[in-house]
Design a protein around this motif. Structure first.
Motif, PDB file in Angstrom:
ATOM      1  N   ILE A  98      -2.015  -5.057  -6.742  1.00  0.00           N
ATOM      2  CA  ILE A  98      -2.267  -4.491  -5.411  1.00  0.00           C
ATOM      3  C   ILE A  98      -1.364  -3.288  -5.172  1.00  0.00           C
ATOM      4  CG2 ILE A  98      -2.180  -4.942  -2.930  1.00  0.00           C
ATOM      5  CD1 ILE A  98      -2.737  -7.890  -3.573  1.00  0.00           C
ATOM      6  N   PHE A  99      -0.083  -3.436  -5.520  1.00  0.00           N
ATOM      7  CA  PHE A  99       0.881  -2.364  -5.314  1.00  0.00           C
ATOM      8  C   PHE A  99       0.507  -1.120  -6.121  1.00  0.00           C
ATOM      9  CE2 PHE A  99       5.411  -0.785  -6.112  1.00  0.00           C
ATOM     10  CZ  PHE A  99       5.432  -0.051  -4.934  1.00  0.00           C
ATOM     11  N   SER A 102      -2.532   0.648  -4.673  1.00  0.00           N
ATOM     12  CA  SER A 102      -2.235   1.456  -3.484  1.00  0.00           C
ATOM     13  C   SER A 102      -1.646   2.799  -3.873  1.00  0.00           C
ATOM     14  CB  SER A 102      -1.284   0.705  -2.547  1.00  0.00           C
ATOM     15  OG  SER A 102       0.017   0.611  -3.102  1.00  0.00           O
ATOM     16  N   ILE A 103      -0.806   2.818  -4.911  1.00  0.00           N
ATOM     17  CA  ILE A 103      -0.198   4.077  -5.336  1.00  0.00           C
ATOM     18  C   ILE A 103      -1.215   4.967  -6.045  1.00  0.00           C
ATOM     19  CG2 ILE A 103       1.577   5.108  -6.819  1.00  0.00           C
ATOM     20  CD1 ILE A 103       3.346   2.739  -6.176  1.00  0.00           C
ATOM     21  N   VAL A 104      -2.057   4.376  -6.894  1.00  0.00           N
ATOM     22  CA  VAL A 104      -3.098   5.159  -7.571  1.00  0.00           C
ATOM     23  C   VAL A 104      -4.030   5.794  -6.551  1.00  0.00           C
ATOM     24  CG1 VAL A 104      -5.136   5.026  -9.045  1.00  0.00           C
ATOM     25  CG2 VAL A 104      -3.046   3.878  -9.744  1.00  0.00           C
ATOM     26  N   LEU A 105      -4.491   5.014  -5.575  1.00  0.00           N
ATOM     27  CA  LEU A 105      -5.399   5.540  -4.549  1.00  0.00           C
ATOM     28  C   LEU A 105      -4.717   6.624  -3.723  1.00  0.00           C
ATOM     29  CD1 LEU A 105      -7.036   2.183  -3.399  1.00  0.00           C
ATOM     30  CD2 LEU A 105      -8.127   4.004  -4.703  1.00  0.00           C
ATOM     31  N   ALA A 177      -5.857   3.196   0.021  1.00  0.00           N
ATOM     32  CA  ALA A 177      -4.428   3.053  -0.259  1.00  0.00           C
ATOM     33  C   ALA A 177      -3.707   2.379   0.903  1.00  0.00           C
ATOM     34  CB  ALA A 177      -3.810   4.427  -0.524  1.00  0.00           C
ATOM     35  N   THR A 178      -4.091   2.744   2.120  1.00  0.00           N
ATOM     36  CA  THR A 178      -3.482   2.142   3.311  1.00  0.00           C
ATOM     37  C   THR A 178      -3.812   0.658   3.409  1.00  0.00           C
ATOM     38  OG1 THR A 178      -3.643   4.264   4.459  1.00  0.00           O
ATOM     39  CG2 THR A 178      -3.319   2.321   5.823  1.00  0.00           C
ATOM     40  N   ALA A 179      -5.075   0.316   3.177  1.00  0.00           N
ATOM     41  CA  ALA A 179      -5.477  -1.086   3.214  1.00  0.00           C
ATOM     42  C   ALA A 179      -4.792  -1.888   2.112  1.00  0.00           C
ATOM     43  CB  ALA A 179      -6.996  -1.192   3.084  1.00  0.00           C
ATOM     44  N   ALA A 180      -4.618  -1.276   0.935  1.00  0.00           N
ATOM     45  CA  ALA A 180      -3.938  -1.966  -0.167  1.00  0.00           C
ATOM     46  C   ALA A 180      -2.462  -2.210   0.162  1.00  0.00           C
ATOM     47  CB  ALA A 180      -4.074  -1.159  -1.457  1.00  0.00           C
ATOM     48  N   ARG A 181      -1.825  -1.238   0.825  1.00  0.00           N
ATOM     49  CA  ARG A 181      -0.427  -1.442   1.234  1.00  0.00           C
ATOM     50  C   ARG A 181      -0.315  -2.590   2.228  1.00  0.00           C
ATOM     51  NH1 ARG A 181       0.034   4.224   0.971  1.00  0.00           N
ATOM     52  NH2 ARG A 181      -0.503   4.433   3.164  1.00  0.00           N
ATOM     53  N   ALA A 182      -1.275  -2.652   3.155  1.00  0.00           N
ATOM     54  CA  ALA A 182      -1.280  -3.745   4.127  1.00  0.00           C
ATOM     55  C   ALA A 182      -1.505  -5.084   3.441  1.00  0.00           C
ATOM     56  CB  ALA A 182      -2.357  -3.501   5.183  1.00  0.00           C
TER      57      ALA A 182
END
Length: 198
Positions: A98-99, A102-105, A177-182
């Motif tokens: 997940i982390f 988020s960085i790739v996106l 990316a924002t949703a993945a960070r959440a």
């Protein structure tokens, strides 16, 4: 005796000036590193011939791993803990995926959007965190918390419509990316509050 105990508890609760200075210094250092990382990623992905957001993420993760290992060796508060089971290892791997996602996106979105706009989209993280925490944990916040998210989401919607260099793919990547960070925050919270994982 009561006065002495109260005085001792107050003296323990007050942080020393050095500790306060260190905390502020670390926060400023974190913000500075974050801004420099974003600007350098933007320059690499949009102003140069470097078009590899996945490799850039690999470099980011490698640096994080090395610095994390060094911190664990230098600070007793950050000592390494062994993995207890295969189930725990799979949960850690899921969190890492997940982390990294988020960085790739986020890196990929910088090819299409300005840094300021991606940061504006990132401001919606609390909204996604609240929604995912409700869906995955069943946790409910106070109604005032949800009410404060409405103007944030409304402002992002207005800003998106007024963005001169709006790019749909970049917007979707930044939102992902924002949703993945959440999601990372929620999964991390689940892992850290689970008694069997401690």
């Amino acid at each position: 005796l009561y006065h002495k105990v109260a005085t001792m508890s107050e003296s323990r609760s007050k942080p020393s000036p050095f500790a306060a200075f260190l905390t502020v210094g670390l926060i400023v250092l974190w913000y500075t590193a974050n801004i420099l990382t974003l600007l350098s990623n933007k320059w690499l992905l949009s102003s140069s011939n470097f078009k590899q957001p996945v490799f850039l993420t690999l470099c980011h993760m490698t640096a994080c791993s090395i610095l994390g290992f060094l911190a664990s060796q230098l600070s007793p508060a950050m000592s390494l803990k062994p993995v207890k089971s295969k189930q725990q290892f799979s949960k850690i791997c899921f969190l890492a995926v997940i982390f990294c996602s988020s960085i790739v996106l986020g890196n990929a979105s910088l090819r299409y959007l300005h840094v300021s706009f991606t940061q504006m989209i990132g401001a919606t993280t609390p909204f996604y965190t609240a929604v995912l925490a409700f869906l995955l944990q069943g946790s409910k916040e106070n109604w005032t918390t949800y009410a404060t998210l409405i103007p944030v989401m409304g402002g992002i919607a207005i800003a998106s419509g007024a963005e001169l260099d709006f790019h749909l793919l970049g917007f979707l990547l930044a939102t992902g990316a924002t949703a993945a960070r959440a999601l990372k925050s929620v999964v991390q919270s689940i892992l850290m509050t689970d008694p069997s994982e401690k």
